[in-house]
Scaffold this motif. Structure first.
Motif, PDB file in Angstrom:
ATOM      1  N   ARG A  33      63.708  53.148  51.696  1.00  0.00           N
ATOM      2  CA  ARG A  33      62.902  54.269  52.196  1.00  0.00           C
ATOM      3  C   ARG A  33      61.562  53.743  52.735  1.00  0.00           C
ATOM      4  O   ARG A  33      60.552  54.436  52.726  1.00  0.00           O
ATOM      5  N   ALA A  34      61.589  52.504  53.201  1.00  0.00           N
ATOM      6  CA  ALA A  34      60.349  51.866  53.646  1.00  0.00           C
ATOM      7  C   ALA A  34      60.521  51.267  55.036  1.00  0.00           C
ATOM      8  O   ALA A  34      61.634  51.068  55.523  1.00  0.00           O
ATOM      9  N   TYR A  35      59.383  50.994  55.668  1.00  0.00           N
ATOM     10  CA  TYR A  35      59.373  50.247  56.921  1.00  0.00           C
ATOM     11  C   TYR A  35      58.321  49.150  56.802  1.00  0.00           C
ATOM     12  O   TYR A  35      57.536  49.115  55.843  1.00  0.00           O
ATOM     13  N   ILE A  36      58.295  48.238  57.764  1.00  0.00           N
ATOM     14  CA  ILE A  36      57.329  47.138  57.745  1.00  0.00           C
ATOM     15  C   ILE A  36      56.237  47.423  58.766  1.00  0.00           C
ATOM     16  O   ILE A  36      56.507  47.551  59.965  1.00  0.00           O
ATOM     17  N   ASP A  37      55.021  47.538  58.296  1.00  0.00           N
ATOM     18  CA  ASP A  37      53.854  47.762  59.158  1.00  0.00           C
ATOM     19  C   ASP A  37      53.236  46.406  59.480  1.00  0.00           C
ATOM     20  O   ASP A  37      52.737  45.716  58.594  1.00  0.00           O
ATOM     21  N   HIS A  38      53.289  46.015  60.753  1.00  0.00           N
ATOM     22  CA  HIS A  38      52.743  44.720  61.152  1.00  0.00           C
ATOM     23  C   HIS A  38      51.518  44.881  62.067  1.00  0.00           C
ATOM     24  O   HIS A  38      51.068  43.910  62.682  1.00  0.00           O
ATOM     25  N   LYS A  39      50.976  46.110  62.120  1.00  0.00           N
ATOM     26  CA  LYS A  39      49.879  46.375  63.049  1.00  0.00           C
ATOM     27  C   LYS A  39      48.549  46.688  62.358  1.00  0.00           C
ATOM     28  O   LYS A  39      47.485  46.455  62.948  1.00  0.00           O
TER      29      LYS A  39
ATOM     30  N   LYS B 148      45.970  42.492  58.192  1.00  0.00           N
ATOM     31  CA  LYS B 148      46.019  41.091  58.594  1.00  0.00           C
ATOM     32  C   LYS B 148      47.434  40.534  58.496  1.00  0.00           C
ATOM     33  O   LYS B 148      47.857  39.730  59.325  1.00  0.00           O
ATOM     34  N   TYR B 149      48.159  40.959  57.463  1.00  0.00           N
ATOM     35  CA  TYR B 149      49.525  40.506  57.259  1.00  0.00           C
ATOM     36  C   TYR B 149      50.446  41.717  57.181  1.00  0.00           C
ATOM     37  O   TYR B 149      50.029  42.807  56.769  1.00  0.00           O
ATOM     38  N   PRO B 150      51.726  41.565  57.567  1.00  0.00           N
ATOM     39  CA  PRO B 150      52.668  42.695  57.481  1.00  0.00           C
ATOM     40  C   PRO B 150      52.886  43.131  56.035  1.00  0.00           C
ATOM     41  O   PRO B 150      52.814  42.321  55.113  1.00  0.00           O
ATOM     42  N   PHE B 151      53.159  44.415  55.853  1.00  0.00           N
ATOM     43  CA  PHE B 151      53.376  44.921  54.502  1.00  0.00           C
ATOM     44  C   PHE B 151      54.355  46.082  54.540  1.00  0.00           C
ATOM     45  O   PHE B 151      54.544  46.735  55.573  1.00  0.00           O
ATOM     46  N   PHE B 152      54.997  46.341  53.387  1.00  0.00           N
ATOM     47  CA  PHE B 152      55.958  47.439  53.265  1.00  0.00           C
ATOM     48  C   PHE B 152      55.219  48.755  53.043  1.00  0.00           C
ATOM     49  O   PHE B 152      54.253  48.818  52.289  1.00  0.00           O
ATOM     50  N   VAL B 153      55.710  49.796  53.704  1.00  0.00           N
ATOM     51  CA  VAL B 153      55.143  51.137  53.530  1.00  0.00           C
ATOM     52  C   VAL B 153      56.301  52.091  53.237  1.00  0.00           C
ATOM     53  O   VAL B 153      57.269  52.156  54.000  1.00  0.00           O
ATOM     54  N   GLU B 154      56.202  52.829  52.138  1.00  0.00           N
ATOM     55  CA  GLU B 154      57.229  53.829  51.856  1.00  0.00           C
ATOM     56  C   GLU B 154      56.998  55.042  52.729  1.00  0.00           C
ATOM     57  O   GLU B 154      55.881  55.539  52.854  1.00  0.00           O
ATOM     58  N   GLU B 155      58.062  55.524  53.364  1.00  0.00           N
ATOM     59  CA  GLU B 155      57.993  56.653  54.295  1.00  0.00           C
ATOM     60  C   GLU B 155      58.699  57.856  53.671  1.00  0.00           C
ATOM     61  O   GLU B 155      59.910  57.827  53.439  1.00  0.00           O
ATOM     62  N   ASN B 156      57.931  58.901  53.388  1.00  0.00           N
ATOM     63  CA  ASN B 156      58.496  60.084  52.733  1.00  0.00           C
ATOM     64  C   ASN B 156      59.509  60.811  53.602  1.00  0.00           C
ATOM     65  O   ASN B 156      60.441  61.443  53.093  1.00  0.00           O
ATOM     66  N   ASP B 157      59.311  60.744  54.922  1.00  0.00           N
ATOM     67  CA  ASP B 157      60.216  61.450  55.844  1.00  0.00           C
ATOM     68  C   ASP B 157      61.169  60.489  56.542  1.00  0.00           C
ATOM     69  O   ASP B 157      61.512  60.679  57.707  1.00  0.00           O
ATOM     70  N   ILE B 158      61.582  59.465  55.826  1.00  0.00           N
ATOM     71  CA  ILE B 158      62.488  58.476  56.406  1.00  0.00           C
ATOM     72  C   ILE B 158      63.816  59.121  56.785  1.00  0.00           C
ATOM     73  O   ILE B 158      64.300  60.037  56.118  1.00  0.00           O
TER      74      ILE B 158
END
Length: 408
Positions: free
Chosen positions: A47-53, A56-66
Motif C-alpha cells: 500500500r506504498a509508493y516510492i517518493d524520489h522527489k 534527499k534520498y528516496p523513501f517509502f510512503v504509505e498511500e491511503n487511497d492506493i
C-alpha cells in the motif's frame, strides 16, 4: 534502507523479481480480486509508493487511497509463455504513486495457467515472493480465509539489541564512511555498461535426477548448496579458464538472524557471504570446504549491525551503484539456493503443478545470477545474465556442465 536503495537504483531503472507458479484447474477471476485485496490489506508495503522527489534520498510512503493490485490477463498459448512474460515484466517501472509496487500476470489457459507475481527487488527477497505465492494460492482456493495484519518496521533502529553501544558504533560508522569515500575517490571511473540483452535460461530436473543429487550430498556429508556452488564455479573455470574468479556470492535469509522479521513479512535485505574454490581440490573436496566456510561465515554475520551501519552509508550509495554498473566484480556468479519450497500442491479446486525459480535482470555489469528451488522433489534452475557480459551460448554451456557435475 541503504540496501533497499541499491536495489531501487533510481526512478528510471527497473529491477524486478518475478515469482511464478503453474496451476492445473479452473480459477475464478472474482476469487483473484478477493485474494489480492486481502493480501494488499495485510502487507503495508503493498500500500506504498516510492517518493524520489521530496527528500534527499528516496523513501517509502504509505498511500491511503492506493489502487488495487493490478491483474493483467494474457492468453496462454505455449508452455514457455510464462518465461517470455517474465522477461517482459523485468522492465516494468513502478512509478505511479496511486498504484502499488506489485503487478500480477495471469497467463490463462482453459485448464492450465501460470501466475506471475512481479515486484521491485527493493521491497522483496526470495522468502517474500514465496510467501506471497503461498497466500495467493490459499485464497484463490478459499477466498473466505483471513490473513491478519502486521505493522511494518519504521527504521533499522527497531532491530538494534538492548546492549547496542551507540556511541562506539557511531564512531565506527563515521570511520567506515570516510574509508568508503576514500575508496570511491581512488577508483578509476569506468564508462563501461551492459548494452546487450538480458536473458534467462531455465531448466527443471525430474525427480530421479533431483534425488540423485540429494543422495550424492548425503553420502558425502555435504549440503546441496555447497555442491551447487562448487559445481558452478568448476563449470565457469572449465569454460573461462584464467578469467574465472573461483568465487560465488550467496544471499542468506535475513530471518535467520533477525527473528522479528517473520516468514510472512515483506522484507528486502539478504546478507551475503562469499565462497571460494580451493586450488588442488576436486569437486567433492571443494564442496566439503565450502560447507565448512559457509557455516563459519554465517556464524559471524551480524545482520543487525550490518543494517544499522548501512544507514550511515547513504552518502555513497550512488557511487556504490555506479561501481556495480561498471565493475566486473570479483565473483563468477551470485547463487541463491532457496531450498525446498513449502507450499501445498493439492487444493480443493486446483492442483499446483510446479513452481519456477524466480527471475530477475540486474543492471550491473556482472549480472550473472543463478536461482535454484526445489518443489515436489524437482530441482529448478534459472540462470540470468546479459549478452554483453556473458553470451547466452556460453551461459548454456556453463549451466549444462554444472548440472553434469552435479549428477555425475
Amino acid at each position: 534502507m541503504m540496501v533497499e536503495r541499491i536495489m531501487y537504483v533510481d526512478s528510471k531503472t527497473p529491477v524486478n523479481c518475478v515469482f511464478t507458479v503453474k496451476i492445473n484447474g479452473v480459477i475464478s477471476e472474482d476469487h483473484f480480486k478477493i485474494a489480492l485485496d486481502k493480501i494488499q490489506r495485510k502487507h503495508p508495503l503493498l500500500r506504498a509508493y516510492i517518493d524520489h522527489k521530496n527528500a534527499k534520498y528516496p523513501f517509502f510512503v504509505e498511500e491511503n487511497d492506493i489502487l488495487p493490485i493490478p491483474l493483467r490477463i494474457v492468453e496462454r498459448k505455449t508452455d514457455q509463455d510464462w518465461l517470455s512474460e517474465s522477461e517482459n515484466e523485468w522492465y516494468r517501472i513502478f512509478e505511479d504513486p496511486k498504484k502499488p509496487l506489485v503487478q500480477i500476470v495471469w497467463v490463462k489457459g482453459s485448464a492450465v495457467s501460470e501466475i506471475l507475481w512481479v515486484m521491485p527487488h527493493s521491497i522483496c527477497d526470495g522468502t517474500t515472493g514465496i510467501n506471497l505465492l503461498r497466500e495467493l494460492c490459499s485464497l484463490l482456493d478459499d477466498p473466505s480465509a483471513e490473513l491478519g495484519s502486521y505493522q511494518t518496521f519504521s527504521s533499522v533502529d527497531d532491530f538494534l539489541p538492548a546492549d547496542f553501544n551507540l556511541k562506539k558504533n557511531q564512531r565506527k560508522a563515521r570511520l567506515y564512511l570516510i574509508m568508503a569515500k576514500l575508496f570511491f575517490f581512488i577508483q578509476s571511473k569506468s564508462k563501461k555498461r551492459n548494452s546487450g540483452k538480458n536473458y534467462a535460461l531455465h531448466r527443471k530436473l525430474d525427480t530421479v535426477i533431483s534425488k540423485k543429487i540429494v543422495d550424492k550430498c548425503k553420502v558425502n556429508g555435504i549440503s546441496v548448496h555447497s555442491l551447487l556452488c562448487a559445481a558452478f564455479m568448476e563449470a565457469f573455470k572449465e569454460f573461462q579458464g584464467k578469467k574465472a574468479k573461483g568465487k560465488v556470492i550467496s544471499p542468506v535469509d535475513v530471518r535467520n538472524f533477525i527473528p522479528e522479521i517473520k516468514q510472512d513479512h515483506i522484507f528486502a535485505f539478504a546478507p551475503t557471504v562469499e565462497l571460494s574454490l580451493k586450488k588442488g581440490q576436486n569437486l567433492l573436496e571443494n564442496a566439503q570446504q565450502i560447507k565448512k566456510d559457509l557455516v563459519e561465515k554465517i556464524g559471524k554475520t551480524e545482520a543487525r549491525e550490518l543494517l544499522w551501519m548501512g544507514e550511515n552509508m547513504h552518502p555513497v550509495v550512488d557511487r556504490m551503484i555506479s561501481l556495480l554498473k561498471s565493475g566486473k566484480g570479483g565473483h563468477d556468479i551470485t547463487l541463491s539456493n532457496m531450498g525446498k519450497i513449502d507450499i501445498p500442491n493439492e487444493y480443493k479446486n486446483f492442483k499446483l503443478e510446479t513452481i519456477y525459480s524466480p527471475t530477475v535482470a540486474f543492471p550491473w555489469l556482472n549480472s550473472n545470477t543463478l536461482v535454484v528451488t526445489t518443489y515436489n522433489q524437482q530441482m529448478d534452475f534459472t540462470f540470468m545474465s546479459n549478452e554483453d557480459f556473458l553470451p547466452k551460448e556460453d551461459a548454456k554451456k556453463i549451466k549444462d556442465k554444472a548440472i553434469e557435475l552435479l549428477t555425475s
